[in-house]
Design an enzyme around this catalytic site. Structure first.
Site, PDB file in Angstrom:
ATOM      1  N   TYR A  36      -1.753  -1.789  10.975  1.00  0.00           N
ATOM      2  CA  TYR A  36      -2.011  -2.225   9.588  1.00  0.00           C
ATOM      3  C   TYR A  36      -0.870  -1.786   8.671  1.00  0.00           C
ATOM      4  CZ  TYR A  36      -3.572  -1.566   4.810  1.00  0.00           C
ATOM      5  OH  TYR A  36      -3.622  -1.545   3.442  1.00  0.00           O
ATOM      6  N   SER A  64       0.835  -1.198   0.000  1.00  0.00           N
ATOM      7  CA  SER A  64       0.000   0.000   0.000  1.00  0.00           C
ATOM      8  C   SER A  64       0.870   1.250   0.000  1.00  0.00           C
ATOM      9  CB  SER A  64      -0.854  -0.021   1.271  1.00  0.00           C
ATOM     10  OG  SER A  64      -1.411   1.239   1.521  1.00  0.00           O
ATOM     11  N   LYS A 109       2.316  -3.928   6.455  1.00  0.00           N
ATOM     12  CA  LYS A 109       2.713  -3.807   5.046  1.00  0.00           C
ATOM     13  C   LYS A 109       4.222  -3.567   4.949  1.00  0.00           C
ATOM     14  CE  LYS A 109      -1.305  -4.545   3.299  1.00  0.00           C
ATOM     15  NZ  LYS A 109      -1.566  -5.890   2.757  1.00  0.00           N
TER      16      LYS A 109
HETATM   17  C1  UD1 Z   1      -6.596   3.939   4.078  1.00  0.00           C
HETATM   18  C2  UD1 Z   1      -5.148   3.564   4.283  1.00  0.00           C
HETATM   19  C3  UD1 Z   1      -4.689   2.660   3.199  1.00  0.00           C
HETATM   20  C4  UD1 Z   1      -5.573   1.462   3.103  1.00  0.00           C
HETATM   21  C5  UD1 Z   1      -6.987   1.931   2.847  1.00  0.00           C
HETATM   22  C6  UD1 Z   1      -7.925   0.732   2.762  1.00  0.00           C
HETATM   23  C7  UD1 Z   1      -3.689   5.144   5.400  1.00  0.00           C
HETATM   24  C8  UD1 Z   1      -2.926   6.385   5.280  1.00  0.00           C
HETATM   25  N1  UD1 Z   1      -4.345   4.760   4.294  1.00  0.00           N
HETATM   26  O1  UD1 Z   1      -6.625   4.812   2.951  1.00  0.00           O
HETATM   27  O2  UD1 Z   1      -3.384   2.233   3.427  1.00  0.00           O
HETATM   28  O3  UD1 Z   1      -5.133   0.612   2.089  1.00  0.00           O
HETATM   29  O4  UD1 Z   1      -7.389   2.813   3.896  1.00  0.00           O
HETATM   30  O5  UD1 Z   1      -8.575   0.465   3.935  1.00  0.00           O
HETATM   31  O6  UD1 Z   1      -3.716   4.512   6.413  1.00  0.00           O
HETATM   32  N2  UD1 Z   1     -13.001  10.346   3.885  1.00  0.00           N
HETATM   33  C9  UD1 Z   1     -14.023  11.233   4.191  1.00  0.00           C
HETATM   34  N3  UD1 Z   1     -15.157  10.742   4.730  1.00  0.00           N
HETATM   35  C10 UD1 Z   1     -15.367   9.410   4.976  1.00  0.00           C
HETATM   36  C11 UD1 Z   1     -14.310   8.499   4.623  1.00  0.00           C
HETATM   37  C12 UD1 Z   1     -13.151   9.009   4.110  1.00  0.00           C
HETATM   38  O7  UD1 Z   1     -13.885  12.438   3.997  1.00  0.00           O
HETATM   39  O8  UD1 Z   1     -16.422   9.032   5.478  1.00  0.00           O
HETATM   40  C13 UD1 Z   1     -11.762  10.860   3.287  1.00  0.00           C
HETATM   41  C14 UD1 Z   1     -10.517  10.595   4.106  1.00  0.00           C
HETATM   42  O9  UD1 Z   1     -10.269  11.631   5.003  1.00  0.00           O
HETATM   43  C15 UD1 Z   1      -9.462  10.510   2.996  1.00  0.00           C
HETATM   44  C16 UD1 Z   1     -10.219   9.986   1.792  1.00  0.00           C
HETATM   45  O10 UD1 Z   1     -11.586  10.192   2.064  1.00  0.00           O
HETATM   46  O11 UD1 Z   1      -8.999  11.782   2.687  1.00  0.00           O
HETATM   47  C17 UD1 Z   1      -9.971   8.511   1.541  1.00  0.00           C
HETATM   48  O12 UD1 Z   1     -10.217   7.806   2.736  1.00  0.00           O
HETATM   49  P1  UD1 Z   1     -10.272   6.200   2.774  1.00  0.00           P
HETATM   50  O13 UD1 Z   1     -11.171   5.707   1.684  1.00  0.00           O
HETATM   51  O14 UD1 Z   1     -10.601   5.800   4.165  1.00  0.00           O
HETATM   52  O15 UD1 Z   1      -8.801   5.746   2.384  1.00  0.00           O
HETATM   53  P2  UD1 Z   1      -7.387   6.193   2.994  1.00  0.00           P
HETATM   54  O16 UD1 Z   1      -7.519   6.687   4.365  1.00  0.00           O
HETATM   55  O17 UD1 Z   1      -6.741   7.071   1.990  1.00  0.00           O
END
Ligand code: UD1
Length: 340
Positions: free
Chosen positions: A152, A127, A156
Site C-alpha cells: 500500500y 499519505s 503511494k
Molecule cells: C495507516 C497507514 C496510513 C494509512 C492509514 C489508513 C502506515 C504507517 N500508516 O495509518 O498510511 O493511510 O493506515 O488505512 O502504514 N491502534 C491501536 N489499536 C487499534 C488500531 C490502531 O492502538 O485497534 C493504534 C496504532 O498502533 C497507531 C494508531 O492507533 O498507533 C493509528 O492507527 P491506524 O488508525 O491504523 O492508522 P496508522 O497505522 O497510523
C-alpha cells in the site's frame, strides 16, 4: 457555469466529505466509484447535506474504456480528485497485485485521459506513510522518503513518482499531491462518515465500536514506545478539514496563474496525539467510557509521526480548525446514527 470536477472514489470516506465541500463551494461534481468499499446510500447522505445529487457513474477506473466513456458522456471536466484506491495496509501485504493494479492502473488511466479530454489538473491522495519512521518530528515536505513497509505504502510512493515523471515529460497537466496524516471523524450532520466493513483496522472506528459495545474492548497496540505515555503518536486530522483542503487545492491548481505544475503539501494539524490521549479526549468529549486494554505492538507500526503543516497553511491558505474533541464527538454521533 460551474466548474466540473471528477471525484474518483467519491462515495468513499474522504471522497464523500470532499464531494460535499466541493458542491458547497459551487463546483459541479461527477463521481465514479466501483462501490467496492462503499455503497449507494452515501449519495443520499451527500444530497441530504447539500441538496444536490452528484452525477454518479458506477464503474472501475482500472478500466480505460469506462473512463473514456465517462469523459465523453460528461464533457467539460476540468479537474480530477483521485480517491479511488485500496487503502488497507495489512490487506496489501496479503494481496499486493490487487493493490498495484487498483492504485497504479487507476492513476495511469486518469493521467492518460487528462490531455485527451482537456482536464487541467489532478489532486492526488497521498499519505504520510511515504515518510516511514521519521528521523525527527514534526516533519515537513522535504523530509526524506523512506523505503515503503507495505505494498500500500509503495503504491503511494510510486504514484507520486508517476505523476512527477509525467509532468516532467511535458504533459499539459498540473497536479497537487496531498500527504494526509491520520484522517478521522465524520460530517457534523452525521449523514456521512466512515463505513465499517468487517472488523475495523484503524483506531477511531474501532474505538467508537468498542464504546458502542459492538467490540468487547479496544486494544492499545503497545505502551512501551519511546513517547511520553508509551503509546504511538499520530497527527489526527478532522475529515471535513481535510476535505476543505481539496477544494482550496483544486482552486489553486485550476485558477492559479503562476503556480508550479506539481506541488506537494502535508495535511495535518501540527499536533502529535498519542493513542492513550485520544482515548481520553474521546471520553472527555462524549462522556462515554472506552473499554480498552494494553496489548502488544502491531507489526509495522510507526512510533511517532506528526506534521509541520506550514506549507499548506501559508501557500494554500488552509489550516486544520476542528478541535480533536469535536472531531471525536462527530465520530461518535456517526457511530450512533449507524445503529438506528
Ligand atoms: C495507516 C497507514 C496510513 C494509512 C492509514 C489508513 C502506515 C504507517 N500508516 O495509518 O498510511 O493511510 O493506515 O488505512 O502504514 N491502534 C491501536 N489499536 C487499534 C488500531 C490502531 O492502538 O485497534 C493504534 C496504532 O498502533 C497507531 C494508531 O492507533 O498507533 C493509528 O492507527 P491506524 O488508525 O491504523 O492508522 P496508522 O497505522 O497510523
Amino acid at each position: 457555469m460551474a466548474t466540473k470536477i471528477l471525484v474518483t472514489g467519491g462515495t468513499g470516506y474522504i471522497g464523500s466529505h470532499t464531494v460535499v465541500e466541493l458542491q458547497q463551494a459551487g463546483y459541479e461534481v461527477v463521481i465514479i466509484d466501483n462501490l467496492s468499499n462503499s455503497n449507494r446510500d452515501v449519495l443520499k447522505g451527500i444530497e441530504a447535506i447539500t441538496g444536490i445529487a452528484p452525477v454518479f457513474v458506477e464503474g472501475d477506473c482500472t478500466d480505460l474504456d469506462t473512463l473514456k466513456k465517462l469523459f465523453e458522456q460528461n464533457p467539460g471536466i476540468k479537474g480530477i480528485i483521485n480517491f479511488a484506491a485500496s487503502k488497507a495496509v495489512g490487506e496489501s501485504v496479503q494481496k499486493p497485485l490487487l493493490y498495484y493494479r487498483n492504485n497504479l492502473n487507476t492513476l495511469i488511466n486518469l493521467l492518460e485521459c487528462m490531455p485527451q479530454y482537456g482536464v487541467k489538473g489532478i489532486v492526488f491522495s497521498s499519505s504520510c506513510t511515504v515518510y516511514g519512521e521519521p528521523d525527527v518530528n514534526p516533519i515537513d515536505e522535504t523530509a526524506p522518503i523512506k523505503p515503503a513497509t507495505s505494498p500500500y505504502g509503495n503504491t503511494k510512493q510510486i504514484s507520486e513518482e508517476i505523476i512527477t515523471d509525467y509532468i516532467h515529460s511535458g504533459a499539459p497537466v498540473k497536479s497537487i499531491i496531498l500527504r494526509y496524516f491520520n484522517p478521522i471523524g465524520a460530517h457534523p450532520s452525521a449523514k456521512i462518515g466512515e463505513l465499517p466493513l468487517g472488523v475495523p483496522q484503524n483506531l477511531v472506528p474501532y474505538l467508537t465500536q468498542a464504546a458502542a459495545g459492538i467490540r468487547k474492548e479496544l486494544t492499545v497496540f503497545g505502551n512501551d514506545y519511546n513517547t511520553p505515555d508509551g503509546s504511538c503518536i499520530r497527527d489526527y486530522i478532522d475529515v471535513v478539514d481535510l476535505a476543505k483542503a481539496h477544494v482550496v487545492a483544486m482552486r489553486r491548481m485550476l485558477d492559479g496563474e503562476d503556480t508550479d505544475s506539481i506541488e506537494i503539501f502535508n495535511l495535518g494539524t501540527g499536533r502529535g496525539v498519542s493513542v492513550l490521549e485520544l482515548i481520553n479526549a474521546f471520553e472527555k468529549a462524549t462522556g462515554v467510557p472506552v473499554p480498552h486494554k494494553i496489548g502488544s505492538r502491531r507489526e509495522g507500526d510507526i512510533e511517532k509521526i506528526w506534521a509541520i503543516p506550514d506549507k499548506a497553511n501559508n501557500i494554500l491558505g488552509w489550516t486544520a480548525e476542528v478541535p480533536v474533541e469535536e472531531t471525536l464527538a462527530n465520530a461518535w454521533r456517526w457511530q450512533k446514527s449507524l445503529e438506528k
